[in-house]
Design an enzyme around this catalytic site. Sequence first.
Site, PDB file in Angstrom:
ATOM      1  N   PRO A  42       0.788  -1.238   0.000  1.00 27.14           N
ATOM      2  CA  PRO A  42       0.000   0.000   0.000  1.00 27.14           C
ATOM      3  C   PRO A  42       0.822   1.291   0.000  1.00 27.14           C
ATOM      4  O   PRO A  42       0.254   2.381  -0.044  1.00 27.14           O
ATOM      5  CB  PRO A  42      -0.810  -0.105   1.300  1.00 27.14           C
ATOM      6  CG  PRO A  42       0.051  -0.926   2.208  1.00 27.14           C
ATOM      7  CD  PRO A  42       0.776  -1.909   1.326  1.00 27.14           C
ATOM      8  N   LYS A  93      12.904 -12.931  -0.038  1.00 23.63           N
ATOM      9  CA  LYS A  93      12.097 -13.760   0.860  1.00 23.63           C
ATOM     10  C   LYS A  93      12.833 -15.075   1.076  1.00 23.63           C
ATOM     11  O   LYS A  93      13.326 -15.688   0.118  1.00 23.63           O
ATOM     12  CB  LYS A  93      10.712 -14.027   0.258  1.00 23.63           C
ATOM     13  CG  LYS A  93      10.006 -12.766  -0.224  1.00 23.63           C
ATOM     14  CD  LYS A  93       9.610 -11.829   0.907  1.00 23.63           C
ATOM     15  CE  LYS A  93       9.206 -10.464   0.362  1.00 23.63           C
ATOM     16  NZ  LYS A  93       9.003  -9.433   1.388  1.00 23.63           N
TER      17      LYS A  93
HETATM   18  C1  LIG Z   1       4.893  -6.964   0.853  1.00 24.67           C
HETATM   19  S1  LIG Z   1       3.862  -6.076  -0.215  1.00 24.67           S
HETATM   20  C2  LIG Z   1       4.717  -4.559  -0.387  1.00 24.67           C
HETATM   21  C3  LIG Z   1       4.593  -3.645   0.789  1.00 24.67           C
HETATM   22  C4  LIG Z   1       5.190  -2.285   0.509  1.00 24.67           C
HETATM   23  N1  LIG Z   1       6.619  -2.328   0.360  1.00 24.67           N
HETATM   24  C5  LIG Z   1       4.865  -1.300   1.604  1.00 24.67           C
HETATM   25  O1  LIG Z   1       5.772  -0.844   2.298  1.00 24.67           O
HETATM   26  O2  LIG Z   1       3.680  -0.947   1.760  1.00 24.67           O
HETATM   27  C6  LIG Z   1       4.183  -6.841  -1.744  1.00 24.67           C
HETATM   28  C7  LIG Z   1       3.460  -6.185  -2.910  1.00 24.67           C
HETATM   29  O3  LIG Z   1       4.030  -6.724  -4.102  1.00 24.67           O
HETATM   30  C8  LIG Z   1       3.034  -6.731  -5.081  1.00 24.67           C
HETATM   31  N2  LIG Z   1       3.463  -7.635  -6.159  1.00 24.67           N
HETATM   32  C9  LIG Z   1       3.721  -8.958  -6.105  1.00 24.67           C
HETATM   33  N3  LIG Z   1       4.098  -9.415  -7.318  1.00 24.67           N
HETATM   34  C10 LIG Z   1       4.075  -8.328  -8.145  1.00 24.67           C
HETATM   35  C11 LIG Z   1       4.377  -8.156  -9.503  1.00 24.67           C
HETATM   36  N4  LIG Z   1       4.768  -9.162 -10.286  1.00 24.67           N
HETATM   37  N5  LIG Z   1       4.255  -6.912 -10.028  1.00 24.67           N
HETATM   38  C12 LIG Z   1       3.879  -5.869  -9.273  1.00 24.67           C
HETATM   39  N6  LIG Z   1       3.588  -5.985  -7.944  1.00 24.67           N
HETATM   40  C13 LIG Z   1       3.688  -7.208  -7.411  1.00 24.67           C
HETATM   41  C14 LIG Z   1       1.783  -7.172  -4.345  1.00 24.67           C
HETATM   42  O4  LIG Z   1       0.624  -6.726  -5.030  1.00 24.67           O
HETATM   43  C15 LIG Z   1       1.963  -6.491  -2.991  1.00 24.67           C
HETATM   44  O5  LIG Z   1       1.247  -5.267  -2.958  1.00 24.67           O
END
Ligand SMILES: C[S@@+](CC[C@H](N)C(=O)[O-])C[C@H]1O[C@@H](n2cnc3c(N)ncnc32)[C@H](O)[C@@H]1O
Length: 356
Positions: free
Chosen positions: A224, A307
């Site tokens: 977010p 991860k």
């Molecule tokens: C752990 S959350 C990120 C939290 C963010 N760093 C923060 O501080 O609010 C991981 C995010 O990666 C996004 N995500 C995962 N795979 C993705 C992709 N291939 N392309 C774009 N976004 C991706 C997900 O939708 C999710 O919102």
Amino acid sequence: MQIQATGLILHCRAGFESEVAAEVLARCEEHGFLGVVHSQPDTAIVRFALHDAVPWQSLLAITPFADWIFARERHAWIGSIADLPTQDRAGVIAQDLAVRGLRCGRVICEFADTNAAKEVSGFLRRFTPHLEKALSRVGVLTPSETAPTLHLFFDTSAACEIGLSAPGDASPWPMGVPRLRMPRGAPSRSTLKLAEAFYALMSEKERDKSLRAGLRAVDLGAAPGGWTLQFAQRGVHVTAVDNGPLSAEVLATGMVEHRRADGFTWRPPKPVDWMVCDMVEQPARVAVLMADWLVKGNCRRTIFNLKLPMKKRFKEIAHCRELIDKRLREQGLRYTLRMKHLYHDREEITAYLTLI
Ligand SMILES: C[S@@+](CC[C@H](N)C(=O)[O-])C[C@H]1O[C@@H](n2cnc3c(N)ncnc32)[C@H](O)[C@@H]1O
């Protein structure tokens, strides 16, 4: 008097003792320092006991603190003091250290980062000022920027282990635990991860150069928006790439452009100063993507999360490092890569990669 180390004491997140054990054995064996690891699950502490004592500086020199991945803090272990009396513990410790010929510029009283150690932490808050006075009286403690730091690790209030580190070669925070405030408007706690990374993985000079208003960043997997906010609040323009929604408060900074796209294929039309990546994916896939951005000239520096798999985590990270190294070296690029299991990390580590 040359002070000898009998091993290392290393702090970590509870549950990651076996990762520290793998790391300490690999690093020490590589330099011919042989010994055994003593650790119990979920104690947040690992002890490495050398077969033969060595000068403390030479043991720490094998790996500067910045290069340790799973150790939040580490210091040379030079001895223990047991059976501390309930009366005048500080005086007894000061006398013991004076007889050993110890001199330090700073003292840190430490405990394990576990619920079980909460009682010890309360005791140490009250005890540390008395100890500092007692150490100053006997000449062990003389405030100095260049003298070693004394680490006294307490499992209980009745005994402590004695350690040393060199100034500038330790965590910027006691026991590697930063006290960071949630920024106003932050949509997730993960914002603190990037805030910590800026301090734990970058030097002051690097921060001054690359965290300036007017620069441009890309945040892959931004929603977010906790990481995006860290840049926006520093005046850095951010392209936030994520199919998920960004928080209204992050968008309201006016510094953020949201792109609904796949972070693995999207690239900026012009080079940017920063790319950060918090996408939950296979670590090797992320490592390859990070190296590719640098090779293609899309950015100069990046901070990213890897991860962790359930098992053989230290090995997996070494593999990611090799992938990055191979790709950048093939192109004749020189780089700095630092990796850490940060205080705010759980099942991941955070890395800083920059061209030099
Ligand atoms: C752990 S959350 C990120 C939290 C963010 N760093 C923060 O501080 O609010 C991981 C995010 O990666 C996004 N995500 C995962 N795979 C993705 C992709 N291939 N392309 C774009 N976004 C991706 C997900 O939708 C999710 O919102």
